[in-house]
Design a protein around this motif. Structure first.
Motif, PDB file in Angstrom:
ATOM      1  N   HIS A  67       3.723   0.185   2.671  1.00  0.00           N
ATOM      2  CA  HIS A  67       4.593   0.147   1.511  1.00  0.00           C
ATOM      3  C   HIS A  67       3.680   0.244   0.289  1.00  0.00           C
ATOM      4  O   HIS A  67       2.526  -0.193   0.331  1.00  0.00           O
ATOM      5  N   TYR A  68       4.228   0.823  -0.769  1.00  0.00           N
ATOM      6  CA  TYR A  68       3.418   1.048  -1.970  1.00  0.00           C
ATOM      7  C   TYR A  68       4.048   0.298  -3.139  1.00  0.00           C
ATOM      8  O   TYR A  68       5.247   0.437  -3.380  1.00  0.00           O
TER       9      TYR A  68
ATOM     10  N   LEU B 150       2.550   9.128 -11.772  1.00  0.00           N
ATOM     11  CA  LEU B 150       1.758   9.639 -10.651  1.00  0.00           C
ATOM     12  C   LEU B 150       2.549  10.550  -9.733  1.00  0.00           C
ATOM     13  O   LEU B 150       1.986  11.437  -9.092  1.00  0.00           O
ATOM     14  N   GLU B 151       3.849  10.299  -9.616  1.00  0.00           N
ATOM     15  CA  GLU B 151       4.642  10.962  -8.576  1.00  0.00           C
ATOM     16  C   GLU B 151       3.897  10.825  -7.240  1.00  0.00           C
ATOM     17  O   GLU B 151       3.468   9.738  -6.896  1.00  0.00           O
ATOM     18  N   GLU B 152       3.693  11.940  -6.518  1.00  0.00           N
ATOM     19  CA  GLU B 152       3.103  11.820  -5.180  1.00  0.00           C
ATOM     20  C   GLU B 152       1.604  11.518  -5.200  1.00  0.00           C
ATOM     21  O   GLU B 152       1.019  11.216  -4.161  1.00  0.00           O
ATOM     22  N   LEU B 153       0.998  11.600  -6.394  1.00  0.00           N
ATOM     23  CA  LEU B 153      -0.400  11.174  -6.490  1.00  0.00           C
ATOM     24  C   LEU B 153      -0.553   9.708  -6.111  1.00  0.00           C
ATOM     25  O   LEU B 153      -1.649   9.259  -5.766  1.00  0.00           O
ATOM     26  N   ALA B 154       0.544   8.964  -6.187  1.00  0.00           N
ATOM     27  CA  ALA B 154       0.492   7.538  -5.834  1.00  0.00           C
ATOM     28  C   ALA B 154      -0.139   7.338  -4.461  1.00  0.00           C
ATOM     29  O   ALA B 154      -0.903   6.396  -4.252  1.00  0.00           O
ATOM     30  N   TYR B 155       0.170   8.252  -3.530  1.00  0.00           N
ATOM     31  CA  TYR B 155      -0.328   8.090  -2.159  1.00  0.00           C
ATOM     32  C   TYR B 155      -1.788   8.503  -2.031  1.00  0.00           C
ATOM     33  O   TYR B 155      -2.422   8.244  -1.012  1.00  0.00           O
ATOM     34  N   HIS B 156      -2.327   9.157  -3.040  1.00  0.00           N
ATOM     35  CA  HIS B 156      -3.741   9.561  -3.020  1.00  0.00           C
ATOM     36  C   HIS B 156      -4.638   8.480  -3.601  1.00  0.00           C
ATOM     37  O   HIS B 156      -5.807   8.412  -3.258  1.00  0.00           O
TER      38      HIS B 156
ATOM     39  N   PHE C  72      -2.843  -1.360 -10.402  1.00  0.00           N
ATOM     40  CA  PHE C  72      -3.126  -0.259  -9.478  1.00  0.00           C
ATOM     41  C   PHE C  72      -1.951  -0.063  -8.538  1.00  0.00           C
ATOM     42  O   PHE C  72      -1.023  -0.872  -8.510  1.00  0.00           O
ATOM     43  N   VAL C  73      -2.011   1.011  -7.751  1.00  0.00           N
ATOM     44  CA  VAL C  73      -1.042   1.207  -6.673  1.00  0.00           C
ATOM     45  C   VAL C  73      -1.569   0.459  -5.456  1.00  0.00           C
ATOM     46  O   VAL C  73      -2.666   0.742  -4.972  1.00  0.00           O
ATOM     47  N   GLU C  74      -0.775  -0.516  -4.987  1.00  0.00           N
ATOM     48  CA  GLU C  74      -1.199  -1.302  -3.828  1.00  0.00           C
ATOM     49  C   GLU C  74      -0.553  -0.747  -2.559  1.00  0.00           C
ATOM     50  O   GLU C  74       0.665  -0.566  -2.506  1.00  0.00           O
ATOM     51  N   GLU C  75      -1.387  -0.478  -1.568  1.00  0.00           N
ATOM     52  CA  GLU C  75      -0.876  -0.075  -0.253  1.00  0.00           C
ATOM     53  C   GLU C  75      -0.983  -1.267   0.686  1.00  0.00           C
ATOM     54  O   GLU C  75      -2.030  -1.906   0.769  1.00  0.00           O
TER      55      GLU C  75
END
Lengths: 283, 297
Positions: A89-90, A49-55, A81-84
């Motif tokens: 924190h991710y 994902l690189e920075e897509l993680a934050y999207h 999934f990516v947990e925020e």
């Protein structure tokens, strides 16, 4: 007991499309009478994902996870999934869903940051490894690189897990000769069999397929019995919902024959680790 | 097997210690069935998920573009592959004949687009007076033709650069190195030979000496000064197996040859990177602004 490994090819960074895919495959797994359906690492988002993680990140109380909890009623499911978190924190997380709720969340502890991998650049490390009770038995849930650390699996075995689940996004590399498939698949398949045998437990390994930026994921999801035998295997490189009937009573028979876990010396292990911490690391 | 494919070369084995000859080809060998599966899957996936069905590939008559065309025909079906043959007036007629044999064998679409008028007009106007300048003009003219056909045919440009030439920098930037997707970039030349044999690329193409065919009598191995077989051994051990230059010399490889190869890798690094961007802001493209190319695909 019947379990399903959902060997999917998620779209990179397309949460709505991947959510729809999950809902459909959960429906199919339920229709096949499965008690558990397991999706691979970062099944809702794709891996590199690189920075897509934050999207594409989700809170644990997000509507998307709520929808999956509802859809999975009548079976159990593992989704990733990516947990925020509320303090931003991710994590690379995997949720075990049962009875319409998230029963357990594992946050990837070992974040590979070498070679082609950049996990630690974007993600925080999980700080706990714990088994938990699901409706069908005691489960240990790990994510990909975690499974390369035998200490992580040892902890889960000591914590009473009978079912070891490894959700992965393992890239294929090392096209080797001699009738085998890939260097990376050889290694992971050996680990799966080794852990099943050493910990006399079932291993459910769910790996994804598809390509991201030219990198392939090799699939080959499999169920290994507590005697180390492969009970079912999905194809390399192609999608499949692998449904397989397993016999939990194999645990009893194998562990009577091979009482390795009974004979483990947890206190001795702990004492020696403590000594090593003091002598070698000054703690 | 890689060991018997490929052209004869007077320099074969240059700088190779005798005792490594039996083991190294085994490590360089690939499982051709798995490789074919990975590469056809790669082409189908990377083409279709960005909304395309078709590719165009520049077909020179050489082995790299032949292999790319074979893989694309298997991945997408021959009806979705158009081979573009772009001879220059000095190109060898055998090259065109070999390219045509690939088109016939695969039953893919094809177009013959002579680049002579375009390239000669450019060469005349810019006074390109060396082989190198003329060669670059030809390679870049072919790129322009391919990208124009890409637009005309609603097709992606399929790359043909292999790992050996990418590592050595033996290609023209924005010329033959330009493509949308490249199935061959992680295969050494000797592995290209092996896979081509396995896929049934015509023998005349597999067995002839590789050439960029930019001027009469040019061959890759003549121009580079070493054989692909010899350089692949060194590249594979330096790059894939992470041996140091000193370790390879200790293992018996010719020191001058090893240093030359290592230097070629170093000085061609710019050809494998995007143009360098001067950093001004807090979030610079490729530094802090990092997204996969397959974003949302």
């Amino acid at each position: 007991m019947k379990i399903a490994l959902a060997q999917i090819a998620p779209k990179l960074g397309d949460l709505p499309s991947n959510l729809a895919l999950h809902l459909e495959w959960i429906r199919q797994a339920k229709q096949s009478g499965c008690d558990l359906v397991v999706f691979p690492e970062l099944s809702l988002t794709g891996y590199f994902l690189e920075e897509l993680a934050y999207h594409v990140c989700l809170r644990l109380d997000s509507p998307e996870l709520g929808q999956l909890c509802e859809a999975a009623r009548g079976t159990s499911a593992v989704v990733s999934f990516v947990e925020e978190t509320s303090d931003f924190h991710y994590f690379i997380s995997a949720a075990f869903i049962e009875d319409g709720a998230i029963k357990h969340v594992h946050r990837k502890v070992y974040l590979p940051t070498y070679g082609m991998f950049t996990d630690q650049r974007y993600f925080a490390e999980g700080d706990r490894i714990r088994a938990f009770d699901a409706g069908f038995g005691r489960v240990g849930l790990l994510i990909c690189e975690d499974f390369w650390h035998n200490s992580a699996v040892s902890i889960l075995a000591a914590d009473g897990a009978n079912y070891l689940i490894n959700v992965s996004s393992s890239p294929g590399r090392g096209v080797v000769t001699g009738g085998r498939t890939l260097g990376s698949s050889d290694a992971v398949e050996m680990l799966n069999r080794m852990y099943a045998q050493f910990f006399t437990s079932f291993v459910f390994f769910c790996n994804r397929v598809g390509y991201e930026d030219g990198i392939n994921f090799w699939g080959g999801s499999e169920v290994i019995g507590p005697d180390g035998e492969c009970l079912a295997k999905a194809p390399y490189f192609d999608e499949q919902l692998l449904c397989v009937e397993i016999d939990p009573s194999a645990l009893r028979r194998v562990r009577i024959n091979l009482p390795l876990l009974r004979d483990e010396k947890l206190e001795l292990t702990l004492r020696e680790y403590q000594r090593i911490l003091e002598q070698r690391f000054g703690r | 097997m890689a060991a018997k494919a490929g052209p004869p070369s007077s320099k074969d084995g240059a700088g190779r210690p005798a005792d490594s000859a039996s083991r190294l080809p085994d490590r360089l060998a690939i499982n051709t069935a798995t490789t074919e599966r990975l590469l056809t899957g790669f082409i189908a996936n990377e083409v279709r998920k960005v909304g395309f069905q078709r590719v165009v590939v520049g077909l020179s008559g050489g082995i790299d573009s032949a292999l790319s065309a074979f893989l694309a025909a298997r991945a997408l079906g021959p009806e979705n592959v158009t081979a573009i043959m772009m001879p220059y007036r000095t190109s060898s007629p055998e090259s065109l004949a070999d390219a045509q044999s690939v088109v016939d064998h695969l039953a893919v679409g094809s177009k013959l687009i002579e680049i002579t008028p375009m390239a000669d007009a450019f060469i005349a106007q810019s006074n390109a007076d060396t082989n190198k300048r003329k060669g670059n003009v030809m390679a870049r003219t072919r790129m322009v033709v391919l990208y124009d056909q890409s637009e005309a045919l609603n097709a992606l440009v399929l790359g043909t650069s292999n790992k050996t030439e990418l590592l050595l920098g033996y290609g023209t930037l924005h010329g033959d190195m330009a493509s949308a997707i490249n199935p061959l970039g992680d295969l050494y030349k000797t592995q290209v030979w092996a896979l081509s044999e396995a896929l049934g690329v015509p023998d005349s193409i597999v067995n002839k000496p590789p050439t960029a065919d930019l001027w009469v009598g040019q061959t890759d191995e003549g121009e580079l000064g070493f054989s692909y077989r010899a350089v692949d051994e060194v590249l594979f051990q330096l790059v894939d197996e992470r041996y140091s230059e000193d370790e390879l010399v200790e293992r018996g490889y010719d020191a001058t040859f090893v240093r030359k190869v290592a230097r070629l890798i170093m000085i061609s690094q710019f050809k494998r990177a995007l143009p360098v961007i001067a950093k001004i802001s807090a979030r610079t493209i490729t530094r802090e602004f990092r997204y996969p190319r397959d974003w949302g695909r």
